[in-house]
Design a protein around this motif. Structure first.
Motif, PDB file in Angstrom:
ATOM      1  N   GLY A  94       0.814  -1.143  -0.016  1.00 13.10           N
ATOM      2  CA  GLY A  94       0.089   0.308   0.040  1.00 13.10           C
ATOM      3  C   GLY A  94       0.848   1.322   0.201  1.00 13.10           C
ATOM      4  O   GLY A  94       1.926   0.901  -0.097  1.00 13.10           O
ATOM      5  N   VAL A  95       0.089   2.583   0.014  1.00 16.06           N
ATOM      6  CA  VAL A  95       0.880   3.225   0.549  1.00 16.06           C
ATOM      7  C   VAL A  95       0.651   4.014   1.408  1.00 16.06           C
ATOM      8  O   VAL A  95      -0.383   4.389   2.079  1.00 16.06           O
ATOM      9  CB  VAL A  95       0.707   5.220  -0.922  1.00 16.06           C
ATOM     10  N   GLN A  96       1.710   4.429   2.449  1.00 15.95           N
ATOM     11  CA  GLN A  96       2.244   5.145   4.278  1.00 15.95           C
ATOM     12  C   GLN A  96       2.464   6.728   4.018  1.00 15.95           C
ATOM     13  O   GLN A  96       3.158   6.821   3.467  1.00 15.95           O
ATOM     14  CB  GLN A  96       3.202   4.523   4.222  1.00 15.95           C
ATOM     15  N   GLN A  97       1.353   7.455   3.937  1.00 17.51           N
ATOM     16  CA  GLN A  97       1.548   8.985   3.444  1.00 17.51           C
ATOM     17  C   GLN A  97       1.839   9.518   5.412  1.00 17.51           C
ATOM     18  O   GLN A  97       0.443   8.940   6.388  1.00 17.51           O
ATOM     19  CB  GLN A  97       0.054   9.393   2.779  1.00 17.51           C
ATOM     20  N   PHE A  98       2.305  10.565   5.171  1.00 20.25           N
ATOM     21  CA  PHE A  98       2.827  10.752   6.381  1.00 20.25           C
ATOM     22  C   PHE A  98       3.305  12.552   6.824  1.00 20.25           C
ATOM     23  O   PHE A  98       3.981  12.676   5.546  1.00 20.25           O
ATOM     24  CB  PHE A  98       3.582  10.027   7.291  1.00 20.25           C
ATOM     25  N   ASN A  99       2.815  13.276   7.009  1.00 24.27           N
ATOM     26  CA  ASN A  99       3.603  14.465   7.529  1.00 24.27           C
ATOM     27  C   ASN A  99       4.866  14.789   8.376  1.00 24.27           C
ATOM     28  O   ASN A  99       4.411  14.535   9.608  1.00 24.27           O
ATOM     29  CB  ASN A  99       2.996  15.224   7.586  1.00 24.27           C
ATOM     30  N   ARG A 139       5.407  10.099   0.924  1.00 24.61           N
ATOM     31  CA  ARG A 139       4.342   8.747   0.703  1.00 24.61           C
ATOM     32  C   ARG A 139       5.775   7.779   0.816  1.00 24.61           C
ATOM     33  O   ARG A 139       6.029   7.954  -0.770  1.00 24.61           O
ATOM     34  CB  ARG A 139       3.239   9.368  -0.819  1.00 24.61           C
ATOM     35  N   SER A 140       5.061   6.743   1.016  1.00 26.38           N
ATOM     36  CA  SER A 140       6.290   5.974   0.922  1.00 26.38           C
ATOM     37  C   SER A 140       5.936   4.692   0.509  1.00 26.38           C
ATOM     38  O   SER A 140       4.735   4.265   0.912  1.00 26.38           O
ATOM     39  CB  SER A 140       6.403   5.343   2.499  1.00 26.38           C
TER      40      SER A 140
END
Length: 276
Positions: free
Chosen positions: A43-48, A55-56
């Motif tokens: 999947g896509v791991q989104q974080f600030n 977007r990992s």
């Protein structure tokens, strides 16, 4: 598939290994006392983090330092899965001291990037996670973490230990230090502003610009970081809540779950093997 977390702690090194899956909102902005080295599996791991939205994707390695404020979100319907090692600063300092012939004096290890496409680092991270999380033989765990550290050296640089830090406003640093010194007290903005010699409105603006959180949010995250340490040692959630200035155990529990997607009792059990 709903959210799930699988957490274990290595008795020899204190390394926490966490494998988790999240759909939608994963966790609120928070930080850790550890260095995080993890790999996105699916999947896509989104974080600030550090004022940048990341977007990992599968195979990418994410690298976070102690105090790096970050959140978590799954922007796609299938969510994301990751494996992460939480490396304790004291353990990492000791290992790097043995790995490097000469470590710069008065310096802190720092990650050059937050996301990496380094295939070798991703493989080393996955193998180290597997060895630690599956509680393999000690020699296997040590060999795997040594290989991870060797791969990490290409992504490390040394940051001079400075107090105050010239990169941040002095007012914000004074406020931060005051919060750390009084984390268990019911501190008001007026008291904090008075300690810093500034009005509370300018203080809030300066603090948020420096740390990405308002003072009250920073204080809560500071208490949660201390709560993790106490719970990992086996202290009861009710005692931890009182010691750190939360109104009661349920108040601690609400904030703890928002940050880590675990209740304090669950975290305590996973880290210390003490039943609820």
């Amino acid at each position: 598939m709903g959210n799930w977390i699988d957490l274990k702690t290595d008795a020899d090194t204190g390394i926490e290994s966490v494998r988790a899956h999240f759909v939608g909102h994963a966790y609120d902005p928070h930080w850790h006392d550890s260095f995080l080295v993890g790999v996105t599996e699916q999947g896509v791991q989104q974080f600030n983090c550090r004022r940048v939205r990341h977007r990992s994707t599968p195979g990418q390695v994410f690298l976070l330092e102690p105090g790096d404020i970050h959140d978590g979100l799954a922007p796609t319907e299938d969510g994301f899965t990751y494996s992460t090692l939480y490396l304790q600063p004291a353990w990492l300092d000791q290992q790097l001291g043995a790995l490097f012939e000469q470590v710069p004096r008065d310096s802190l290890p720092s990650f050059a990037d937050t996301l990496s496409h380094d295939v070798q680092l991703a493989q080393a991270t996955a193998l180290a996670f597997q060895a630690v999380h599956q509680q393999d033989l000690r020699i296997v765990r040590q060999s795997a973490t040594d290989a991870l550290l060797a791969s990490l050296t290409r992504h490390l640089h040394w940051r001079r230990r400075q107090n105050p830090d010239p990169r941040l406003p002095l007012t914000a640093q004074r406020a931060r230090d005051y919060l750390h010194d009084n984390l268990e007290r019911d501190i008001g903005l007026e008291e904090l502003a008075l300690a810093c010699g500034i009005d509370r409105f300018r203080l809030t603006r300066a603090f948020k610009a420096a740390f990405g959180l308002a003072p009250h949010a920073y204080l809560i995250q500071l208490r949660l970081a201390h709560a993790r340490r106490r719970l990992a040692l086996g202290q009861r959630p009710a005692d931890v809540a009182i010691a750190l200035g939360f109104a009661d155990q349920s108040h601690l529990g609400r904030w703890f779950r928002r940050a880590y997607q675990l209740t304090p009792a669950q975290y305590r059990r996973l880290c210390s093997n003490i039943p609820d």
